[in-house]
Design a protein around this motif. Structure first.
Motif, PDB file in Angstrom:
ATOM      1  N   LEU A  71       0.830  -1.215   0.000  1.00 17.32           N
ATOM      2  CA  LEU A  71       0.000   0.000   0.000  1.00 17.32           C
ATOM      3  C   LEU A  71       0.865   1.265   0.000  1.00 17.32           C
ATOM      4  N   ASP A  72       2.065   1.209   0.596  1.00 16.75           N
ATOM      5  CA  ASP A  72       2.995   2.354   0.505  1.00 16.75           C
ATOM      6  C   ASP A  72       3.266   2.677  -0.961  1.00 16.75           C
ATOM      7  N   ALA A  73       3.545   1.605  -1.732  1.00 14.27           N
ATOM      8  CA  ALA A  73       3.870   1.800  -3.155  1.00 14.27           C
ATOM      9  C   ALA A  73       2.649   2.295  -3.924  1.00 14.27           C
ATOM     10  N   CYS A  94       8.700  12.693  -1.608  1.00 13.23           N
ATOM     11  CA  CYS A  94       7.864  11.642  -1.018  1.00 13.23           C
ATOM     12  C   CYS A  94       8.739  10.759  -0.123  1.00 13.23           C
ATOM     13  N   GLU A  95       8.185  10.357   1.004  1.00 17.54           N
ATOM     14  CA  GLU A  95       8.926   9.498   1.933  1.00 17.54           C
ATOM     15  C   GLU A  95       9.504   8.285   1.238  1.00 17.54           C
ATOM     16  N   GLU A  96       8.765   7.752   0.245  1.00 16.28           N
ATOM     17  CA  GLU A  96       9.162   6.481  -0.373  1.00 16.28           C
ATOM     18  C   GLU A  96      10.125   6.657  -1.538  1.00 16.28           C
ATOM     19  N   LEU A  97      10.420   7.921  -1.910  1.00 15.33           N
ATOM     20  CA  LEU A  97      11.302   8.158  -3.067  1.00 15.33           C
ATOM     21  C   LEU A  97      12.560   8.862  -2.602  1.00 15.33           C
ATOM     22  N   PHE A 115       5.480  14.831   1.058  1.00 10.52           N
ATOM     23  CA  PHE A 115       4.418  14.030   1.665  1.00 10.52           C
ATOM     24  C   PHE A 115       4.828  12.624   2.066  1.00 10.52           C
ATOM     25  N   ASP A 116       4.066  12.123   3.008  1.00 15.79           N
ATOM     26  CA  ASP A 116       4.123  10.740   3.484  1.00 15.79           C
ATOM     27  C   ASP A 116       2.860  10.084   2.941  1.00 15.79           C
ATOM     28  N   PRO A 117       2.948   9.275   1.921  1.00 15.25           N
ATOM     29  CA  PRO A 117       1.740   8.768   1.261  1.00 15.25           C
ATOM     30  C   PRO A 117       0.900   7.847   2.124  1.00 15.25           C
ATOM     31  N   VAL A 118       1.570   6.988   2.904  1.00 20.36           N
ATOM     32  CA  VAL A 118       0.865   6.115   3.847  1.00 20.36           C
ATOM     33  C   VAL A 118       1.645   6.124   5.160  1.00 20.36           C
ATOM     34  N   ASP A 119       1.002   6.696   6.175  1.00 25.14           N
ATOM     35  CA  ASP A 119       1.633   6.790   7.499  1.00 25.14           C
ATOM     36  C   ASP A 119       1.021   5.724   8.409  1.00 25.14           C
ATOM     37  N   GLY A 120       1.885   5.010   9.116  1.00 27.90           N
ATOM     38  CA  GLY A 120       1.404   3.951  10.006  1.00 27.90           C
ATOM     39  C   GLY A 120       1.374   2.601   9.297  1.00 27.90           C
ATOM     40  N   SER A 121       2.354   2.404   8.420  1.00 28.61           N
ATOM     41  CA  SER A 121       2.341   1.205   7.549  1.00 28.61           C
ATOM     42  C   SER A 121       2.301  -0.108   8.324  1.00 28.61           C
ATOM     43  N   SER A 122       2.824  -0.080   9.561  1.00 25.12           N
ATOM     44  CA  SER A 122       2.823  -1.348  10.319  1.00 25.12           C
ATOM     45  C   SER A 122       1.402  -1.751  10.706  1.00 25.12           C
TER      46      SER A 122
HETATM   47 MN    MN Z   1       4.840   6.361   5.382  1.00 24.03          MN
END
Ligand code: MN
Ligand code: AHG
Ligand code: MN
Length: 325
Positions: A71-73, A94-97, A115-122
């Motif tokens: 979901l992060d991706a 982006c946090e993921e890039l 941005f942080d696209p999905v926060d709380g991934s765990s």
């Molecule tokens: Mn995140």
């Protein structure tokens, strides 16, 4: 809260009426609309999760040294494309890039988003609330955007947005002096005005920290949290956006301190601490590293981490005083 008697306004209506004129006249609505579009896509995936095949991880490691969740991706793709294609954003991070995405230096692309696209991934795989977080800046001139132009203190944000995908999906927008919430209506598919002019309540209702890290905190942090433990109940979801949203609406203080293992803590300045401390301050709260106001920190690196203490201003100040003892 929305008054059932009145027609509920859309996100676009309220921002057009309430955001500073220089933003409304310059494409700010387009940026917020792009975030809302991306959030609807993430919401749709989140609500179906296992059925949409977005649980589990990709097996990839990101620049944070964390395993990227599916979901992060997907969230990264959703928000990068909606912000890149909206026609008002010059660059995004982006946090993921690892690297920033440079879209256009044209003068009609006046905004920058981190941005942080999905926060709380765990929490994705266990159906617990997650979120998305955005810091929005305006370019200060028409010079070509470089990574250095992305490294601006949080006090220069012109706005901040977060989305919490919880028992309802709420998008919160902050601009100078004002914070409003919009709830995603599954029937119309629109974000509708549900939280008018949010102000953090004067009374702190809970403290929020990962007590499991207590053994790694410096003694003064242990003493400061002990003081909170005596005064308040503990609430900790493990998704920053969920913990923050609760504290904003009910009063509270969230802490993710630095410790002996990670002196700068875990959370990222550019797209977690800065946007949420901007929201907190517009709603009457405060955010600090423990030593200085978060929004005054001059970033050196795109993905740098920072200790974070955010919530009711009087309680934040009490913690800072305790840390200085
Ligand atoms: Mn995140
Ligand atoms: P992200 O999923 O974007 O990496 O953020 C996770 C963060 C934040 O949401 C939360 O406050 C914190 O990680 C929880 O960390 P611990 O599990 O160490 O408490
Ligand atoms: Mn995060």
């Amino acid at each position: 809260m929305a008054d059932a008697g009145n027609a509920v306004q859309t996100l676009a209506d309220v921002i057009a009426e309430t955001a500073p004129a220089e933003l409304v006249g310059d494409g700010f609505l387009t940026v917020v609309g792009a975030i809302a579009d991306g959030a609807k896509r993430v919401d749709g995936l989140t609500r179906r999760a296992a059925l949409a095949g977005v649980l589990g991880d990709t097996g990839e490691m990101n620049v944070q040294g964390e395993i990227v969740q599916v979901l992060d991706a997907a969230g990264t793709d959703a928000f990068v494309s909606s912000l890149r294609d909206c026609g008002a954003v010059a660059a995004l991070a982006c946090e993921e890039l690892e690297e920033a995405v440079f879209v256009s230096d044209a003068a009609d692309h006046p905004y920058i988003a981190l941005f942080d696209p999905v926060d709380g991934s765990s929490n994705i795989d266990v159906a617990v609330t997650i979120g998305s977080i955005f810091a929005i800046y305006k370019r200060t001139d028409d010079a070509p955007v470089t990574e250095t132009t992305l490294l601006r203190p949080g006090r220069e944000q012109c706005g901040a947005v977060y989305v919490v995908y919880g028992s309802s999906t709420v998008l919160v927008v902050a601009t100078e002096g004002r914070v409003d919430g919009f709830t995603l209506d599954p029937v119309s598919g629109e974000f509708l005005h549900s939280h008018n002019e949010i102000r953090i309540p004067s009374k702190c209702a809970a403290y929020s920290v990962n007590e499991g890290n207590q053994g790694n905190w410096h003694p003064e942090m242990q003493a400061a949290v002990a003081d909170l433990r005596d005064a308040y109940g503990l609430r900790y979801v493990g998704s920053l956006v969920a913990d923050f949203h609760r504290d904003l609406l009910k009063g509270g203080i969230f802490l993710y301190p630095g410790d002996v293992k990670s002196p700068a803590g875990k959370l990222r300045l550019g797209y977690e601490a800065n946007p949420l401390c901007y929201v907190a301050e517009q709603a009457g709260g405060a955010g600090t590293t423990g030593v200085e106001r978060i929004l005054d920190v001059q970033p050196e690196l795109l993905h740098q981490r920072t200790p974070l203490i955010v919530g009711n201003a009087d309680v934040v100040e009490r913690v800072v005083a305790k840390l200085a003892e």
